[in-house]
Design a protein around this motif. Structure first.
Motif, PDB file in Angstrom:
ATOM      1  N   GLU A 372       0.842  -1.209   0.000  1.00  0.00           N
ATOM      2  CA  GLU A 372       0.000   0.000   0.000  1.00  0.00           C
ATOM      3  C   GLU A 372       0.872   1.251   0.000  1.00  0.00           C
ATOM      4  OE1 GLU A 372      -3.549   0.812   0.946  1.00  0.00           O
ATOM      5  OE2 GLU A 372      -3.728  -0.961  -0.335  1.00  0.00           O
ATOM      6  N   ARG A 375       2.553   1.905  -3.280  1.00  0.00           N
ATOM      7  CA  ARG A 375       1.680   2.322  -4.373  1.00  0.00           C
ATOM      8  C   ARG A 375       1.211   3.743  -4.192  1.00  0.00           C
ATOM      9  NH1 ARG A 375      -1.978  -2.593  -6.869  1.00  0.00           N
ATOM     10  NH2 ARG A 375      -0.182  -3.942  -6.975  1.00  0.00           N
TER      11      ARG A 375
ATOM     12  N   TYR B  15      -8.004  -9.908  -4.514  1.00  0.00           N
ATOM     13  CA  TYR B  15      -8.150  -8.679  -3.733  1.00  0.00           C
ATOM     14  C   TYR B  15      -9.598  -8.541  -3.280  1.00  0.00           C
ATOM     15  CZ  TYR B  15      -3.541  -6.973  -5.249  1.00  0.00           C
ATOM     16  OH  TYR B  15      -2.207  -6.822  -5.472  1.00  0.00           O
ATOM     17  N   ASN B  16      -9.785  -7.889  -2.178  1.00  0.00           N
ATOM     18  CA  ASN B  16     -11.126  -7.604  -1.640  1.00  0.00           C
ATOM     19  C   ASN B  16     -11.969  -8.868  -1.534  1.00  0.00           C
ATOM     20  OD1 ASN B  16     -10.361  -4.863  -1.833  1.00  0.00           O
ATOM     21  ND2 ASN B  16     -11.046  -4.826  -3.964  1.00  0.00           N
ATOM     22  N   ILE B  23     -11.776  -9.285  -6.679  1.00  0.00           N
ATOM     23  CA  ILE B  23     -11.143  -9.445  -7.988  1.00  0.00           C
ATOM     24  C   ILE B  23      -9.985 -10.432  -7.885  1.00  0.00           C
ATOM     25  CG2 ILE B  23      -9.965  -7.249  -7.519  1.00  0.00           C
ATOM     26  CD1 ILE B  23      -9.497  -6.963 -10.509  1.00  0.00           C
ATOM     27  N   VAL B  25      -6.776 -11.651  -9.216  1.00  0.00           N
ATOM     28  CA  VAL B  25      -5.747 -11.042 -10.052  1.00  0.00           C
ATOM     29  C   VAL B  25      -4.743 -12.073 -10.559  1.00  0.00           C
ATOM     30  CG1 VAL B  25      -3.868  -9.374 -10.043  1.00  0.00           C
ATOM     31  CG2 VAL B  25      -6.014  -8.819  -8.920  1.00  0.00           C
ATOM     32  N   PRO B  44       0.351  -6.932 -20.496  1.00  0.00           N
ATOM     33  CA  PRO B  44      -0.298  -5.620 -20.515  1.00  0.00           C
ATOM     34  C   PRO B  44      -0.535  -5.087 -19.100  1.00  0.00           C
ATOM     35  CG  PRO B  44      -1.838  -7.334 -21.214  1.00  0.00           C
ATOM     36  CD  PRO B  44      -0.508  -7.988 -21.063  1.00  0.00           C
ATOM     37  N   SER B  45      -0.787  -3.802 -19.060  1.00  0.00           N
ATOM     38  CA  SER B  45      -1.060  -3.155 -17.788  1.00  0.00           C
ATOM     39  C   SER B  45      -2.286  -3.797 -17.141  1.00  0.00           C
ATOM     40  CB  SER B  45      -1.303  -1.678 -18.044  1.00  0.00           C
ATOM     41  OG  SER B  45      -1.100  -0.955 -16.876  1.00  0.00           O
ATOM     42  N   GLY B  46      -2.199  -4.053 -15.854  1.00  0.00           N
ATOM     43  CA  GLY B  46      -3.325  -4.646 -15.138  1.00  0.00           C
ATOM     44  C   GLY B  46      -3.372  -6.147 -15.214  1.00  0.00           C
ATOM     45  N   SER B  47      -2.358  -6.773 -15.812  1.00  0.00           N
ATOM     46  CA  SER B  47      -2.399  -8.225 -15.963  1.00  0.00           C
ATOM     47  C   SER B  47      -1.949  -8.943 -14.683  1.00  0.00           C
ATOM     48  CB  SER B  47      -1.523  -8.637 -17.151  1.00  0.00           C
ATOM     49  OG  SER B  47      -0.211  -8.151 -16.984  1.00  0.00           O
ATOM     50  N   GLY B  48      -1.439  -8.197 -13.698  1.00  0.00           N
ATOM     51  CA  GLY B  48      -1.072  -8.831 -12.427  1.00  0.00           C
ATOM     52  C   GLY B  48       0.420  -8.962 -12.212  1.00  0.00           C
ATOM     53  N   LYS B  49       1.226  -8.234 -12.997  1.00  0.00           N
ATOM     54  CA  LYS B  49       2.686  -8.365 -12.894  1.00  0.00           C
ATOM     55  C   LYS B  49       3.204  -7.871 -11.533  1.00  0.00           C
ATOM     56  CE  LYS B  49       3.462  -5.644 -16.395  1.00  0.00           C
ATOM     57  NZ  LYS B  49       2.076  -5.218 -16.677  1.00  0.00           N
ATOM     58  N   THR B  50       2.740  -6.680 -11.153  1.00  0.00           N
ATOM     59  CA  THR B  50       3.211  -6.122  -9.881  1.00  0.00           C
ATOM     60  C   THR B  50       2.784  -7.006  -8.717  1.00  0.00           C
ATOM     61  OG1 THR B  50       3.229  -3.882 -10.731  1.00  0.00           O
ATOM     62  CG2 THR B  50       3.039  -4.114  -8.351  1.00  0.00           C
ATOM     63  N   THR B  51       1.550  -7.471  -8.793  1.00  0.00           N
ATOM     64  CA  THR B  51       1.053  -8.361  -7.740  1.00  0.00           C
ATOM     65  C   THR B  51       1.942  -9.593  -7.628  1.00  0.00           C
ATOM     66  OG1 THR B  51      -1.174  -7.577  -8.201  1.00  0.00           O
ATOM     67  CG2 THR B  51      -0.982  -9.617  -6.943  1.00  0.00           C
TER      68      THR B  51
HETATM   69  N1  ADP Z   1      -4.799  -3.390  -3.476  1.00  0.00           N
HETATM   70  C1  ADP Z   1      -5.598  -3.678  -4.522  1.00  0.00           C
HETATM   71  N2  ADP Z   1      -6.912  -3.758  -4.349  1.00  0.00           N
HETATM   72  C2  ADP Z   1      -7.733  -4.059  -5.370  1.00  0.00           C
HETATM   73  N3  ADP Z   1      -7.314  -4.272  -6.618  1.00  0.00           N
HETATM   74  C3  ADP Z   1      -6.007  -4.197  -6.877  1.00  0.00           C
HETATM   75  C4  ADP Z   1      -5.073  -3.885  -5.835  1.00  0.00           C
HETATM   76  N4  ADP Z   1      -3.835  -3.879  -6.375  1.00  0.00           N
HETATM   77  C5  ADP Z   1      -3.992  -4.168  -7.680  1.00  0.00           C
HETATM   78  N5  ADP Z   1      -5.260  -4.346  -7.977  1.00  0.00           N
HETATM   79  C6  ADP Z   1      -5.815  -4.727  -9.277  1.00  0.00           C
HETATM   80  O1  ADP Z   1      -5.190  -5.917  -9.678  1.00  0.00           O
HETATM   81  C7  ADP Z   1      -4.943  -5.910 -11.053  1.00  0.00           C
HETATM   82  C8  ADP Z   1      -3.477  -6.188 -11.309  1.00  0.00           C
HETATM   83  O2  ADP Z   1      -2.731  -5.141 -10.839  1.00  0.00           O
HETATM   84  P1  ADP Z   1      -1.151  -5.113 -10.932  1.00  0.00           P
HETATM   85  O3  ADP Z   1      -0.635  -6.313 -10.277  1.00  0.00           O
HETATM   86  O4  ADP Z   1      -0.687  -3.807 -10.461  1.00  0.00           O
HETATM   87  O5  ADP Z   1      -0.930  -5.232 -12.501  1.00  0.00           O
HETATM   88  P2  ADP Z   1       0.245  -4.721 -13.415  1.00  0.00           P
HETATM   89  O6  ADP Z   1       1.432  -4.506 -12.579  1.00  0.00           O
HETATM   90  O7  ADP Z   1       0.423  -5.827 -14.393  1.00  0.00           O
HETATM   91  O8  ADP Z   1      -0.218  -3.487 -14.082  1.00  0.00           O
HETATM   92  C9  ADP Z   1      -5.418  -4.566 -11.572  1.00  0.00           C
HETATM   93  O9  ADP Z   1      -6.694  -4.729 -12.114  1.00  0.00           O
HETATM   94  C10 ADP Z   1      -5.468  -3.728 -10.360  1.00  0.00           C
HETATM   95  O10 ADP Z   1      -6.473  -2.747 -10.469  1.00  0.00           O
END
Ligand code: ADP
Ligand code: MG
Lengths: 377, 235
Positions: A372, A375, B15-16, B23, B25, B44-51
């Motif tokens: 958190e 980000r 998440y949540n 969602i 991820v 692509p962006s939002g694919s879950g890489k950072t997660t």
């Molecule tokens: N803390 C969170 N709560 C809810 N949704 C999240 C959270 N962090 C990421 N997401 C969602 O998870 C998905 C993947 O995010 P992320 O891992 O940042 O992808 P990337 O790095 O590939 O862009 C996105 O749809 C993002 O909105």
């Protein structure tokens, strides 16, 4: 961690200075009030020693013990009547002449006491020793006997002359120092001289000495009941009154301490909450590179403790300066001093404020979710 | 043959959970990274890489599935042991550099060493060596604000190397840099992999990184789509 903590608290310089100021003011107030109340305590206790076993007579409604007996006029007739009371051994009247002194621009100045030279022990105690010169002799006028500190502060010696209004007094004796400000800061002359100086033939107060100390209370009560004009106070009663005053001063000090605690603690709390908010990302980074919760907690606590300790040290220094100033202004009459106990106590108190104020923000910081925090933009 | 540095098995991240906006991820992602690998994860962006990277880096726990760092199952570890894993075994490099602004480059690297218990003197010495390694030997006493983005990212890389980690994780390390500077950073990572043997995983949505790495994991909608070999020839 300490060096890093110091860097951190100096980041928001103004905020840290303001927070520290809160602590400084609180601790300075506690130190100053604490040592002054202790000083007053000592001073009054020392005065009581001298008047032990005696009844103090003054005119009803006059300034009283703390007011320098202002407005009290006891006549020779009054004295004669008092002398006829059963159980009274003798009556010793006294006059106090207050002078702002020369070249002294502040403080209560000095008090010249007028007393029958043969009864000077009422002023300076029984077992007095001369540092220099001799004691006053009965009936001797135009001469003056000084306490050690009084003489030292004014650079006076035996043979010097001391001017009061249009009169001149030869200094004939200086007392040995006995660490009692009532004696060490005294200056006494023949009571006749004081009356002339003040242009009166009355007295401000008188000591009534009973044959038997145990009768003091009863005699005082009799005087109180039979003389509308006069009031009589025994040391016991005086001690009680003084005790009350001291208790009130202590309560006041405690009150100020309490307010300082709330204000200072809230200041630290507020500052550290803001610091944690501003440094969210940084705390996230610290966690990402291996910092444990405990470490983050200690980091924030160290910072708040540092603020409060710096504030405490400065507050202690300023409080001590204030005390020094007041002692100086009182012409050394008030033996107030910052005791090691008070100094240590106020530092511990300051540290406590910092820790109490730092607990919540440090727990918040320690529990930050690094993801958190990282980000967070 | 090769020693496995990192392994994830059937990782799911939701998440949540239990909320209306739940969602999922990551959907049962499994992969293995061997010692000495230079890997990119693209998608692509939002694919879950950072997660995924946050879970690999022990910054976040998966909803289910296992993470093994140097063979240790991190599920079994408490918060402070996890912090120790992050400090000793993992080196993070972020898109936003995330340096502490108020202290110098050298101090930024020192802090990572001090946190893990190195003495002040040792930390200072090693920080200097690391900054020299990433080409910043002359910028030791500069604060982040006095450095370019590329330089700041080099400091971040030096910091990631501080405790000799088993694996370096970079989340879009070139994302804030122009193409040319980004290439320099990727070349630096490549050098650290080739010459110093560091295991490196870089996440990016920029397909260019695939040219620098041994192989690339393609991720889409929280699932591994495919793995391709890098186009690089110098391995
Ligand atoms: N803390 C969170 N709560 C809810 N949704 C999240 C959270 N962090 C990421 N997401 C969602 O998870 C998905 C993947 O995010 P992320 O891992 O940042 O992808 P990337 O790095 O590939 O862009 C996105 O749809 C993002 O909105
Ligand atoms: Mg991302």
């Amino acid at each position: 961690m300490i060096d890093f903590a110091f860097k951190n608290i100096t980041r928001q310089r103004t905020r840290t200075i303001l927070t520290t100021l809160g602590i400084i003011i609180g601790i300075a107030a506690i130190v100053a009030l604490g040592s002054i109340s202790e000083g007053i305590n000592q001073y009054i206790t020392a005065s009581l020693e001298l008047s032990a076993g005696k009844i103090i007579i003054q005119q009803r409604g006059s300034g009283g013990f703390q007011g320098g007996f202002a407005g009290s006029d006891i006549t020779d007739d009054d004295l004669e009547e008092l002398g006829s009371i059963d159980g009274v051994k003798e009556i010793v009247p006294m006059n106090l002449y207050f002078s702002m002194g020369r070249g002294m621009s502040f403080g209560p100045g000095m008090v010249i006491a007028g007393i029958d030279p043969e009864r000077s022990e009422f002023l300076v105690g029984e077992n007095i020793e001369m540092h220099e010169g001799r004691e006053m002799e009965g009936g001797e006028t135009g001469v003056m006997m000084l306490g050690f500190v009084f003489a030292e502060q004014r650079d006076l010696g035996v043979g010097d002359y001391f001017e009061l209004k249009d009169m001149e007094f030869e200094i004939i004796g200086i007392l040995e120092k006995i660490e009692n400000p009532n004696v060490d800061d005294s200056a006494s002359v023949n009571i006749v001289d004081i009356q002339e100086l003040m242009g009166v033939d009355t007295y401000q107060m008188a000591y009534v000495v009973p044959f038997d100390i145990r009768d003091a209370e009863a005699i005082a009560e009799e005087i109180e009941n039979s003389y509308e004009k006069l009031s009589a106070t025994t040391p016991v009663e005086l001690a009680r009154q003084v005790g009350e005053i001291i208790t009130q001063i202590r309560l006041f000090t405690l009150g100020i301490g309490g307010i300082a605690a709330v204000v200072g603690g809230l200041g630290v709390l507020n500052t550290m909450i803001m610091a944690v908010l501003e440094r969210r990302r940084e705390i996230g980074v610290m966690k990402a590179i291996g910092a444990t919760k405990r470490r983050i907690l200690m980091q924030i606590l160290t910072e708040s403790a540092m603020i409060s300790l710096i504030g405490g040290a400065l507050g202690l220094a300023i409080g001590a300066l204030v005390v020094f100033g007041i002692v100086l202004a009182s012409g050394g009459q008030l033996p107030a001093q910052v005791t090691p106990g008070l100094a240590a106590g106020s530092m511990i108190f300051a540290l406590m404020l910092g820790i109490v104020g730092g607990v919540y923000p440090s727990i918040k910081a320690a529990n930050l979710d690094p993801v958190e925090a990282l980000r967070y933009e | 043959m090769s020693e496995t540095v990192l392994e994830v098995q059937d990782i799911v991240k939701t998440y949540n959970q239990g909320l209306p906006n739940e969602i999922k991820v990551l959907k049962e992602v499994s992969m293995k990274i061997n010692k000495g690998d230079f890997v990119s994860i693209v998608g692509p962006s939002g694919s879950g890489k950072t997660t995924l990277l946050d879970i690999i880096g022990c910054l976040m726990r998966p909803t289910s599935g296992g993470v093994f760092v140097d063979g240790v199952d991190v599920k079994e570890l408490g918060d402070s042991e996890l912090a120790n894993i992050r400090g000793n075994k993992i080196g993070f490099v972020f898109q936003q550099y995330n340096l502490i602004q108020t202290i110098t480059a050298q101090e930024n690297v020192e802090i990572a060493l001090r946190i893990m218990g190195k003495s002040k003197g040792d930390a200072k010495k090693r920080a200097k060596e690391l900054l020299e390694l990433v080409g910043l030997g002359k910028r030791l006493n500069n604060k982040p604000s006095q450095m370019s983005g590329g330089e700041q990212q080099r400091v971040a890389i030096a910091r990631a190397l501080a405790n000799n980690p088993s694996i370096i994780l970079g989340d879009e390390p070139t994302g804030n840099l122009d193409t040319k500077t980004g290439e320099k950073i990727l070349n630096l990572l490549k050098k650290l992999n080739n010459e110093n043997g560091y295991t490196i995983v870089v996440v990016s949505h920029d397909p260019n990184v695939t040219e620098y790495v041994d192989y690339t994991i393609h991720i889409r909608d929280g699932e591994i789509e495919k793995t391709t070999n890098g186009t690089t020839t110098n391995k």
